[in-house]
Motif scaffolding. Structure first.
Motif, PDB file in Angstrom:
ATOM      1  N   VAL A  75      40.120  33.237  37.395  1.00 24.70           N
ATOM      2  CA  VAL A  75      40.418  34.442  36.690  1.00 24.70           C
ATOM      3  C   VAL A  75      39.570  34.697  35.730  1.00 24.70           C
ATOM      4  O   VAL A  75      39.152  34.068  34.680  1.00 24.70           O
ATOM      5  N   VAL A  76      38.760  35.765  35.819  1.00 23.27           N
ATOM      6  CA  VAL A  76      37.909  36.464  34.865  1.00 23.27           C
ATOM      7  C   VAL A  76      38.296  37.574  34.010  1.00 23.27           C
ATOM      8  O   VAL A  76      39.074  38.338  34.406  1.00 23.27           O
ATOM      9  N   MET A  77      38.304  37.265  32.526  1.00 23.33           N
ATOM     10  CA  MET A  77      38.622  38.074  31.541  1.00 23.33           C
ATOM     11  C   MET A  77      37.439  38.968  30.794  1.00 23.33           C
ATOM     12  O   MET A  77      36.403  38.183  30.636  1.00 23.33           O
ATOM     13  N   TYR A  78      37.809  40.099  30.373  1.00 23.74           N
ATOM     14  CA  TYR A  78      36.835  40.769  29.634  1.00 23.74           C
ATOM     15  C   TYR A  78      37.508  41.685  28.617  1.00 23.74           C
ATOM     16  O   TYR A  78      38.186  42.460  29.022  1.00 23.74           O
ATOM     17  N   ALA A  79      37.430  41.577  27.298  1.00 22.45           N
ATOM     18  CA  ALA A  79      37.767  42.675  26.390  1.00 22.45           C
ATOM     19  C   ALA A  79      39.210  42.328  26.418  1.00 22.45           C
ATOM     20  O   ALA A  79      40.010  43.502  26.249  1.00 22.45           O
ATOM     21  N   GLY A  80      40.038  41.312  26.469  1.00 23.54           N
ATOM     22  CA  GLY A  80      41.612  41.215  26.583  1.00 23.54           C
ATOM     23  C   GLY A  80      42.123  41.614  27.724  1.00 23.54           C
ATOM     24  O   GLY A  80      43.176  41.503  28.027  1.00 23.54           O
ATOM     25  N   GLN A  81      41.346  41.750  29.076  1.00 22.67           N
ATOM     26  CA  GLN A  81      41.957  42.206  30.212  1.00 22.67           C
ATOM     27  C   GLN A  81      41.484  41.100  31.287  1.00 22.67           C
ATOM     28  O   GLN A  81      40.330  40.838  31.290  1.00 22.67           O
ATOM     29  N   ILE A  82      42.269  41.007  32.285  1.00 25.70           N
ATOM     30  CA  ILE A  82      41.889  40.207  33.445  1.00 25.70           C
ATOM     31  C   ILE A  82      41.186  41.456  34.195  1.00 25.70           C
ATOM     32  O   ILE A  82      41.810  42.486  34.701  1.00 25.70           O
ATOM     33  N   VAL A  83      39.751  41.050  34.671  1.00 22.38           N
ATOM     34  CA  VAL A  83      38.942  41.915  35.452  1.00 22.38           C
ATOM     35  C   VAL A  83      38.967  41.583  37.062  1.00 22.38           C
ATOM     36  O   VAL A  83      38.572  42.500  37.796  1.00 22.38           O
ATOM     37  N   GLU A  84      39.344  40.260  37.303  1.00 19.46           N
ATOM     38  CA  GLU A  84      38.972  39.894  38.561  1.00 19.46           C
ATOM     39  C   GLU A  84      39.689  38.572  38.724  1.00 19.46           C
ATOM     40  O   GLU A  84      39.886  37.729  37.853  1.00 19.46           O
ATOM     41  N   ARG A  85      40.382  38.319  39.963  1.00 18.88           N
ATOM     42  CA  ARG A  85      40.843  37.222  40.176  1.00 18.88           C
ATOM     43  C   ARG A  85      40.702  36.681  41.822  1.00 18.88           C
ATOM     44  O   ARG A  85      40.622  37.693  42.289  1.00 18.88           O
ATOM     45  N   GLY A  86      40.558  35.409  42.203  1.00 19.18           N
ATOM     46  CA  GLY A  86      40.449  35.080  43.452  1.00 19.18           C
ATOM     47  C   GLY A  86      40.148  33.756  43.650  1.00 19.18           C
ATOM     48  O   GLY A  86      39.857  33.085  42.847  1.00 19.18           O
ATOM     49  N   PRO A  87      39.984  33.184  45.045  1.00 19.31           N
ATOM     50  CA  PRO A  87      39.808  31.760  45.190  1.00 19.31           C
ATOM     51  C   PRO A  87      38.370  31.440  44.852  1.00 19.31           C
ATOM     52  O   PRO A  87      37.413  32.338  44.746  1.00 19.31           O
ATOM     53  N   THR A  88      38.398  30.576  44.323  1.00 21.01           N
ATOM     54  CA  THR A  88      36.995  30.202  43.642  1.00 21.01           C
ATOM     55  C   THR A  88      35.653  30.320  44.647  1.00 21.01           C
ATOM     56  O   THR A  88      34.755  30.852  43.922  1.00 21.01           O
ATOM     57  N   ASP A  89      35.792  29.824  45.652  1.00 23.02           N
ATOM     58  CA  ASP A  89      34.502  30.013  46.417  1.00 23.02           C
ATOM     59  C   ASP A  89      34.136  31.526  46.769  1.00 23.02           C
ATOM     60  O   ASP A  89      33.123  32.013  46.693  1.00 23.02           O
ATOM     61  N   GLU A  90      35.178  32.305  46.673  1.00 25.38           N
ATOM     62  CA  GLU A  90      35.218  33.619  47.060  1.00 25.38           C
ATOM     63  C   GLU A  90      34.380  34.388  45.884  1.00 25.38           C
ATOM     64  O   GLU A  90      33.500  35.166  46.114  1.00 25.38           O
ATOM     65  N   ASP A 145      44.841  44.832  44.260  1.00 23.87           N
ATOM     66  CA  ASP A 145      44.841  43.874  45.289  1.00 23.87           C
ATOM     67  C   ASP A 145      43.982  44.400  46.545  1.00 23.87           C
ATOM     68  O   ASP A 145      44.311  45.575  47.128  1.00 23.87           O
ATOM     69  N   VAL A 146      42.773  43.877  46.681  1.00 24.47           N
ATOM     70  CA  VAL A 146      42.028  44.234  47.646  1.00 24.47           C
ATOM     71  C   VAL A 146      41.847  43.575  49.004  1.00 24.47           C
ATOM     72  O   VAL A 146      40.964  43.488  49.728  1.00 24.47           O
ATOM     73  N   GLY A 147      43.124  42.428  49.184  1.00 21.22           N
ATOM     74  CA  GLY A 147      42.876  41.663  50.299  1.00 21.22           C
ATOM     75  C   GLY A 147      42.256  40.421  50.290  1.00 21.22           C
ATOM     76  O   GLY A 147      41.400  40.257  49.105  1.00 21.22           O
ATOM     77  N   GLY A 148      42.667  39.482  50.887  1.00 21.56           N
ATOM     78  CA  GLY A 148      42.189  37.989  50.878  1.00 21.56           C
ATOM     79  C   GLY A 148      42.409  37.293  49.749  1.00 21.56           C
ATOM     80  O   GLY A 148      41.668  36.433  49.190  1.00 21.56           O
ATOM     81  N   GLY A 149      43.641  37.574  49.009  1.00 20.98           N
ATOM     82  CA  GLY A 149      43.966  36.836  47.593  1.00 20.98           C
ATOM     83  C   GLY A 149      43.020  37.412  46.591  1.00 20.98           C
ATOM     84  O   GLY A 149      43.013  36.851  45.427  1.00 20.98           O
ATOM     85  N   ARG A 150      42.070  38.478  46.652  1.00 15.28           N
ATOM     86  CA  ARG A 150      41.418  39.104  45.642  1.00 15.28           C
ATOM     87  C   ARG A 150      42.064  40.204  44.754  1.00 15.28           C
ATOM     88  O   ARG A 150      42.660  41.202  45.310  1.00 15.28           O
ATOM     89  N   LEU A 151      41.835  40.129  43.556  1.00 15.19           N
ATOM     90  CA  LEU A 151      42.206  41.253  42.493  1.00 15.19           C
ATOM     91  C   LEU A 151      41.212  41.660  41.717  1.00 15.19           C
ATOM     92  O   LEU A 151      40.468  40.823  41.340  1.00 15.19           O
ATOM     93  N   VAL A 152      41.026  43.038  41.420  1.00 16.94           N
ATOM     94  CA  VAL A 152      39.873  43.417  40.721  1.00 16.94           C
ATOM     95  C   VAL A 152      40.354  44.646  40.088  1.00 16.94           C
ATOM     96  O   VAL A 152      41.081  45.613  40.585  1.00 16.94           O
ATOM     97  N   ARG A 153      39.969  44.747  38.899  1.00 18.69           N
ATOM     98  CA  ARG A 153      40.094  45.898  37.944  1.00 18.69           C
ATOM     99  C   ARG A 153      38.787  46.935  37.696  1.00 18.69           C
ATOM    100  O   ARG A 153      37.908  46.471  36.869  1.00 18.69           O
ATOM    101  N   CYS A 154      38.594  47.821  38.758  1.00 21.34           N
ATOM    102  CA  CYS A 154      37.465  48.594  38.777  1.00 21.34           C
ATOM    103  C   CYS A 154      37.574  49.676  39.664  1.00 21.34           C
ATOM    104  O   CYS A 154      38.111  49.612  40.626  1.00 21.34           O
ATOM    105  N   VAL A 155      36.799  50.909  39.280  1.00 20.90           N
ATOM    106  CA  VAL A 155      36.960  52.260  40.154  1.00 20.90           C
ATOM    107  C   VAL A 155      36.216  51.954  41.394  1.00 20.90           C
ATOM    108  O   VAL A 155      36.541  52.864  42.346  1.00 20.90           O
TER     109      VAL A 155
END
Length: 329
Positions: A236-251, A317-327
């Motif tokens: 889980v990647v955080m930036y400026a107090g928000q989660i910006v990405e999450r996913g399986p480690t290898d991915e 949720d962009v599929g494959g267990g991936r979450l991302v906060r980006c336009v």
């Protein structure tokens, strides 16, 4: 096991209110190992302290839920939280030198959790010699824990003070304190900081063994993506107090989606590639009391678009267990 919904933790300052954890959403299954990564000041430790309701004054949780097996910890009374801390959820703090009390023996500091939560009281029962039995049982348990975490000569070390332990041994003592009551969730706040790589590897091996033996769920807070890649199932990647990405480690490591995650990976030196200059992320971390754009990474992003300034950003949720906060997604 753990479900965080819309967690928002703020700190009042002379510049205004700083949102240290902004609408954090996070879920975790029993026995899972999650890595929480990002630059210093991105909200990792504040999120962990919010779970245990240990946010230092004048900081406070203003909204959101922290559901632990369905029970909202945010609504618990101080007494109820005291029963949960250490017993159900334990935390390994970042700096053992400032966490361990210098005037108490290490063994007694480990035993304190057993005593507070009355772990051995049921075994002692109402026998006349129950108190003596409980004390001896607690000491035996502490010696067993010290041996389990790799502290040599635990019978002798029980009576030593923190200053008589090396940095690695102090960190092992903190892990023993966290494990004393066999918690279901372990929050490890940069447990390998300031340790050399050999001791760091030993501590991570110890945490993995604890996870496999006891089924303990672990959230590892770190700024080291290499450590997270080696140890964690998900990142889980955080930036400026928000989660910006999450996913399986290898991915996440092989195919990062958020520009910030890509920037973090580009700034890591690699010995397997031909010599090249490191590519640091340009700019500086924004002032959380004065964010100019909806996307806090806008000023530093190499893929920024005009709509990044004002568009609402959701963790998608962009599929494959991936979450991302980006336009871009």
């Amino acid at each position: 096991m753990l479900e965080i919904k819309g967690l928002r933790t703020v700190f009042p300052t002379s510049k205004g209110e700083v949102v240290a954890a902004k609408d954090v959403d996070l879920t975790m299954e029993p026995g899972q190992i999650i890595g929480l990564v990002g630059e210093s000041g991105c909200g990792k430790s504040v999120t962990m302290l919010s779970i245990l309701r240990l946010v230092p004054h004048p900081g406070r949780i203003v909204s959101g839920q922290v559901l632990f097996f369905g029970e909202d910890l945010v609504k618990k009374s101080p007494l109820e939280m005291r029963r949960i801390r250490g017993k159900e959820i334990a935390m390994i703090f970042q700096d053992p030198m400032t966490t361990l009390n210098p005037v108490f023996k290490v063994g007694e500091q480990i035993r304190e959790s057993l005593r507070i939560h009355g772990i051995m009281s049921e075994q002692a029962g109402s026998w006349p010699w129950g108190a003596r039995y409980r004390l001896q049982a607690e000491r035996d348990k502490v010696i067993q824990l010290m041996e389990e975490v790799g502290i040599p000569s635990p019978q002798a070390r029980y009576h030593e003070y923190p200053h008589q332990f090396s940095g690695g041994m102090q960190q092992r003592a903190l892990i023993a304190i966290a494990l004393a009551c066999e918690p279901r969730l372990l929050l490890a706040d940069e447990p390998t900081t300031a340790l050399d790589v050999t001791i760091q590897a030993q501590i991570l091996d110890l945490l993995r063994r604890i996870n496999e033996t006891h089924g303990t769920g672990i959230i590892l807070v770190t700024h080291d993506l290499g450590v997270a890649a080696e140890f964690c199932e998900e990142i889980v990647v955080m930036y400026a107090g928000q989660i910006v990405e999450r996913g399986p480690t290898d991915e996440v490591i092989q195919r990062p989606l958020h520009p910030y995650t890509r920037g973090l990976l580009r700034s890591i030196p690699r010995i397997t590639r031909e010599k090249r200059k490191l590519e640091p992320i340009p700019g500086v971390v924004p002032d959380l009391a004065n964010l100019k754009y909806n996307c806090a990474f806008y000023d530093r992003c190499d893929a920024a678009l005009p709509k990044c300034e004002h568009d609402e950003l959701e963790l998608r949720d962009v599929g494959g267990g991936r979450l991302v906060r980006c336009v871009l997604y």
